[in-house]
Every structure is written in C-alpha cells, then in structure tokens.
Design an enzyme around this catalytic site. Structure first.
Site, PDB file in Angstrom:
ATOM      1  N   MET A 219       0.838  -1.197   0.000  1.00  0.00           N
ATOM      2  CA  MET A 219       0.000   0.000   0.000  1.00  0.00           C
ATOM      3  C   MET A 219       0.876   1.252   0.000  1.00  0.00           C
ATOM      4  O   MET A 219       0.409   2.348   0.296  1.00  0.00           O
ATOM      5  CB  MET A 219      -0.946  -0.002   1.206  1.00  0.00           C
ATOM      6  CG  MET A 219      -1.900  -1.207   1.183  1.00  0.00           C
ATOM      7  SD  MET A 219      -3.519  -0.913   1.941  1.00  0.00           S
ATOM      8  CE  MET A 219      -3.030  -0.473   3.593  1.00  0.00           C
TER       9      MET A 219
ATOM     10  N   HIS B   2       8.921   1.179   3.519  1.00  0.00           N
ATOM     11  CA  HIS B   2       9.983   1.240   4.515  1.00  0.00           C
ATOM     12  C   HIS B   2      10.918   0.045   4.305  1.00  0.00           C
ATOM     13  O   HIS B   2      10.765  -0.707   3.324  1.00  0.00           O
ATOM     14  CB  HIS B   2       9.400   1.272   5.935  1.00  0.00           C
ATOM     15  CG  HIS B   2       8.384   0.185   6.199  1.00  0.00           C
ATOM     16  ND1 HIS B   2       8.701  -1.150   6.158  1.00  0.00           N
ATOM     17  CD2 HIS B   2       7.059   0.254   6.493  1.00  0.00           C
ATOM     18  CE1 HIS B   2       7.612  -1.864   6.438  1.00  0.00           C
ATOM     19  NE2 HIS B   2       6.602  -1.035   6.634  1.00  0.00           N
TER      20      HIS B   2
ATOM     21  N   GLY C 116      11.100  -2.743   5.605  1.00  0.00           N
ATOM     22  CA  GLY C 116      10.433  -4.047   5.499  1.00  0.00           C
ATOM     23  C   GLY C 116      10.071  -4.367   4.055  1.00  0.00           C
ATOM     24  O   GLY C 116      10.344  -5.468   3.551  1.00  0.00           O
ATOM     25  N   HIS C 117       9.462  -3.381   3.375  1.00  0.00           N
ATOM     26  CA  HIS C 117       9.145  -3.571   1.958  1.00  0.00           C
ATOM     27  C   HIS C 117      10.434  -3.748   1.147  1.00  0.00           C
ATOM     28  O   HIS C 117      10.505  -4.591   0.248  1.00  0.00           O
ATOM     29  CB  HIS C 117       8.395  -2.350   1.413  1.00  0.00           C
ATOM     30  CG  HIS C 117       7.112  -2.038   2.123  1.00  0.00           C
ATOM     31  ND1 HIS C 117       6.965  -0.953   2.943  1.00  0.00           N
ATOM     32  CD2 HIS C 117       5.919  -2.677   2.132  1.00  0.00           C
ATOM     33  CE1 HIS C 117       5.731  -0.913   3.417  1.00  0.00           C
ATOM     34  NE2 HIS C 117       5.068  -1.961   2.958  1.00  0.00           N
TER      35      HIS C 117
ATOM     36  N   GLY D 139       5.388  -9.775   4.106  1.00  0.00           N
ATOM     37  CA  GLY D 139       6.120  -9.659   5.361  1.00  0.00           C
ATOM     38  C   GLY D 139       5.391 -10.336   6.505  1.00  0.00           C
ATOM     39  O   GLY D 139       4.163 -10.326   6.567  1.00  0.00           O
TER      40      GLY D 139
ATOM     41  N   LYS E  21       5.199  -9.421   9.534  1.00  0.00           N
ATOM     42  CA  LYS E  21       4.517  -8.578  10.516  1.00  0.00           C
ATOM     43  C   LYS E  21       3.009  -8.820  10.435  1.00  0.00           C
ATOM     44  O   LYS E  21       2.323  -8.867  11.448  1.00  0.00           O
ATOM     45  CB  LYS E  21       4.840  -7.099  10.323  1.00  0.00           C
ATOM     46  CG  LYS E  21       4.233  -6.268  11.471  1.00  0.00           C
ATOM     47  CD  LYS E  21       4.796  -4.876  11.530  1.00  0.00           C
ATOM     48  CE  LYS E  21       4.148  -3.992  10.502  1.00  0.00           C
ATOM     49  NZ  LYS E  21       2.712  -3.724  10.793  1.00  0.00           N
ATOM     50  N   ASP E  22       2.531  -8.994   9.203  1.00  0.00           N
ATOM     51  CA  ASP E  22       1.126  -9.340   9.013  1.00  0.00           C
ATOM     52  C   ASP E  22       1.005 -10.867   8.943  1.00  0.00           C
ATOM     53  O   ASP E  22       0.667 -11.433   7.910  1.00  0.00           O
ATOM     54  CB  ASP E  22       0.598  -8.677   7.746  1.00  0.00           C
ATOM     55  CG  ASP E  22       0.704  -7.157   7.819  1.00  0.00           C
ATOM     56  OD1 ASP E  22       0.107  -6.582   8.745  1.00  0.00           O
ATOM     57  OD2 ASP E  22       1.405  -6.557   6.987  1.00  0.00           O
TER      58      ASP E  22
ATOM     59  N   SER F  65       6.507  -0.020  10.244  1.00  0.00           N
ATOM     60  CA  SER F  65       5.142   0.046   9.732  1.00  0.00           C
ATOM     61  C   SER F  65       4.926   1.420   9.141  1.00  0.00           C
ATOM     62  O   SER F  65       5.425   2.421   9.675  1.00  0.00           O
ATOM     63  CB  SER F  65       4.130  -0.171  10.871  1.00  0.00           C
ATOM     64  OG  SER F  65       2.838   0.252  10.460  1.00  0.00           O
TER      65      SER F  65
END
Lengths: 297, 297
Positions: free
Chosen positions: B30, B34, B36-37, B147, B149-150, B185
């Site tokens: 979305m 950051h 993570g992406h 990721g 995290k989800d 996030s």
C-alpha cells in the site's frame, strides 16, 4: 486426445500444448455430456488452438438433499463425444485432487445470486464460483465457454471474472433443445416417460411468452402469470420459480411494468420440478433495439 | 524502471518483460515504503528475473472509521526506494482502475479470519483476499512476497492461494525492526514522540515472552497475562488483543496448556492502540523441533 487425472499431469501437458503462445479454449462441465456441451466444444474448436474439457461433479455446488450422489456419469461416452468434437485434453480429477482438504476459501457474488437458482439453492453459486476460480487458475484459458441454459451462472461468472480480473474471455453458447423444445440437460435422464412428455411445457410456455410479450398492455406481472398458468397445465409440474428480471443485472422489474415500454434486455427464467427432478429453462427478450423487440437471442 | 498506471499498460509491459519464460517476483504493497518492503524487494531481486511492485491503498480492506483517508503516501520517495532495490516495474493504479464499479464479488477465508485482526476489523480480510486475487490475476507472478509482521495475512493468503489453485509461490520475509525493536510500519509515522517511545513495549513484551515461554509450568494463559501486563506498563497503550494461537492454523490453545509440552508452532500476536494509531506485532514460537523450542523464526 490427452486425459489427465491429476493437477500435476494437467499442468505438464498443458504447458506443452500451449507452447508458442497458442490460445486455449476451455469448456468446464460436470460430465454426462449432451449436444449442448458438444456445441460449446465445437465453438471452442473453431476459435482456439487448444481445446480443453473438464469433467468434475463439484460437490461444493450441491446442497444437502440435492442429487450429488445420483448425478449421472458415463465417462466412456463423454470421452468419445469429446474426441469427436476435436477436444485436445480432458481434465478428469477425482475429488481429493480438487479438494485435498475442506476449502476455507469461498467466492461469493452478491446481488446476482440472491434470486432464481441462488434463492432456491443456497450456497450453490458460492460452490460454482470456487470451482470455476480454481479451474481458471489451473487451466489459464484464453476463452471459457458456458451454455445459456444456465443464464444466471453466465451472469455470475462474467461478474466474477471482471471483479477478480481473470484474464479470460467468457463466450456463451445458445440453449440446445430436443426436437419438441425441451432444453438439453444431463438431468433429463431422471424423467419418467410421462414426466418427459409433460416437461415440454417449460419451453412451450417460454415460446408463448415470446408471442405474448409485445401485446399492448402486457405487463411483467401479466406475463409471469400467463407462464405460470401454462406450466400448471402440466399435471405433475411443480413450479419452483418463474421470474422476469433484467439481464444480466438480474434486477427486478415492477409487476405493472408494460413490457413494450421496457428498453432493456430481460429474461424470463423458470425452474420446475417433476417428482424429484428439477429442470430449468429461460428465454432472453432483447428490448434494447426498438424494432427487434422480443426477437430470439 | 517502468511505471504503469493502467491495467492495459501493465499487461503490455509485463508481457514483454517476462517473454522467454522469465520468472516474476511480485511485492504487493500500500506504499509509503519502509525497510520491510525493501527487504522483500531485495529478496525478490535475488530469486526472480523480473521484480514487480504494486502500490495501491486498497479501500476495500479499510472499515468505516479506519484511516483510509489519512493513510500516508509519498510516491516520489517510494519510487526512489523501489529503484534502489532493483525493481523493474511499479504498478500504481488509481482506484477507478482497480474498481471501475463496486465489486459484487468477495473472497472470504473462513476460520482463519475470525480472530486477531479479522475480529477487530470486520471485512478487512475479505478486502485483502479480493485485492490480492485481482493482483495475482493481473501480474501472474511466479512468487509473491509478504512480510511476517502481518502474520495472519500470510496465513490467509497461503490458504486462499492453495484453495483457489493460484500458481504462485508465497514467500515470506522476516519482520524488520527499528534499532530499539519497534516493528517497521507505514503507520509508525502517526505516532507522537511520546507514543513512539512507549511503542517499544510491543516488541519488548514479545522478547520477554520468548524468555518466559519455556519456564516450567508456564501456560498459554500465563504468558498472555505477562504480555498484557508488560504492555499495560506503557501509559498510553490500549490493548486491542493479545492472543496465543497455533500457527498457521490460528486455532486456539487452551489457557491451561503448559507451553513446554506443546509440540506445534504457535504465535503470540498483539494489536495495541496509541491514541488513534493501531500497531501490530507478533512472534513465532517453534515448538515442533523439541530442543529448538522458543527459538527465533
């Protein structure tokens, strides 16, 4: 003609068949093929480089008490018919191949599925959406072919295909009928001789509706009433539904709507039971063209 | 790096990029990217011939009153980051391209979506399922990267992919954290300085859970209680949920279950609000290997 019973085999064989960018025409069925299916296979043969047929009696689209266990099967005859239509590959999975465990995922198409067969058969179209989604992902067809006898299914699948961006063109085939008008269906085999004779009332009532629909003053409610009366003239017929709706949106039409003023395509769809056998049929009325009103689709 | 804003352009460019049977790695996001992406993009770059990123703030996965309107965006920075990670193509559709009309189709994944964020955000995972199904059909990736995290989203997407026979390998990336432990996030930007300082309690409570989980007599209920107490130590933290579940089935674990006797992988997942900002974090506990119990995943 190649016969694949596993997903792994299907993928391998399809990979070879479609190499070089060949188009794939796909006809998904529950088997016990008749001339309606054959007409779809021949249509695919004309347009696509590779023709794939699937035969899978999908348990997820049958409700409790429906005819899953007795649904007719004849693999040998199906394969001979497929071959005679120029089919290249038949995918014939067993249930464990399609559903190795109970699926948690469901594909719901709202609005379109709340009437007609969706109302009579709760969950039916969820099962159709799931299996068609699975088959589209397994076969990745260029075009998929569906018969207009299941007009609601066609509307549902076109919507699902657009909403989920499946890269598949949905092609429809006209209803194929017996000489007396009865729409071909794998379920016709259930009918007793007496029921078979009476079952002609479905197509006859729709033909009469075509004649009546442009009569001055004929309303939606009036046409439904006339069709219901025609069907009730058959002694063993028990009406499940007779509905007149816009097509393909399946939106309702007010009962007092004069049909000769309606400038949209509509459908008269019916489901009728003879004993335990439930038959469906429908007719489309194209009122968008002005002069061509009520012409056969 | 190619930028596509329409589906037609995406299909054309992808067709060229993947010609010759190249593999496509896909990172759906979305935006407001950051590290993570970035770690997912670099993972895709290592494994796949073509790397595709999508940036689309999907309205269908936001509930009423959620942060759809203020969800952070920064296209210029996102594109620079994507390019620096070796991304080949970015798909940046506007809403009308993805949803030309209100979709009637929904993809529901039952069981897995009734807890954690699925319970707190009704309909959220239907929206995720729909958009991921659409993107999978538009991009046809070889691998898709998500990721951890989800973690619930990963479980949901793996199930949907298997149930619908998407021909996509789901690859996961570990949670990337700030030096003090806070999971990255896009929503961290909402935090005030004070909230940002307190937000470290999420990761700290999970780290403490890792240490406590093998204590003799530590039960599921006991661990949840300890995590809740740790979080409540932060003044502005309001717990949405703290749950201990089997992973990836997300089945519940009895409160009195001694954790050192559990021979399955489980997750401790939490969602905590600071003001209007809702943060999530989780830790996996691998109890399948006996000795390796409670080791980091």
């Amino acid at each position: 003609m190649i016969i694949c019973r596993t997903i792994a085999d299907l993928k391998e064989k399809l990979h070879t068949l479609r190499s070089g960018g060949k188009s794939v025409g796909f006809v998904p069925t529950m088997g016990y093929l008749h001339e309606g299916h054959a007409s779809l296979l021949r249509k695919a043969r004309e347009r696509d480089d590779v023709v794939v047929l699937s035969i899978f009696v999908n348990p997820m689209q049958f409700g409790p008490g429906e005819d899953l266990d007795r649904y007719p099967r004849n693999e040998e005859r199906d394969l001979a018919l497929a071959e005679s239509c120029g089919c290249d590959l038949v995918f014939l999975p067993v249930q464990e191949e399609m559903y190795p465990s109970r699926p948690l995922t469901s594909v719901k198409i709202s609005g379109l599925t709340e009437r007609l067969c969706g109302a009579s058969r709760p969950g039916h179209f969820d099962g159709v959406g799931l299996v068609v989604g699975k088959l589209f992902n397994l076969v990745s067809p260029t075009r998929a072919y569906f018969g207009m006898k299941d007009a609601q299914q066609v509307a549902v699948i076109k919507t699902m295909t657009a909403d989920l961006n499946f890269d598949v063109e949905i092609v429809t085939g006209e209803i194929v009928r017996e000489p007396d008008g009865l729409a071909l269906s794998s379920r016709n085999v259930y009918l007793s001789p007496v029921q078979r004779e009476q079952a002609v009332v479905l197509s006859r009532s729709l033909r009469e509706a075509k004649e009546m629909c442009m009569k001055p003053g004929m309303t939606s409610g009036g046409l439904i009433k006339a069709v219901r009366e025609a069907i009730n003239g058959a002694q063993d017929a028990v009406i499940d539904y007779v509905e007149l709706l816009l097509y393909p949106s399946l939106e309702p039409v007010p009962e007092d709507q004069p049909l000769n003023e309606l400038r949209e395509t509509f459908i008269v769809a019916l489901a009728v039971k003879f004993g335990t056998t439930r038959l469906i049929d429908n007719a489309l009325f194209d009122h968008t063209g002005g002069e061509s009103a009520c012409s056969e689709q």
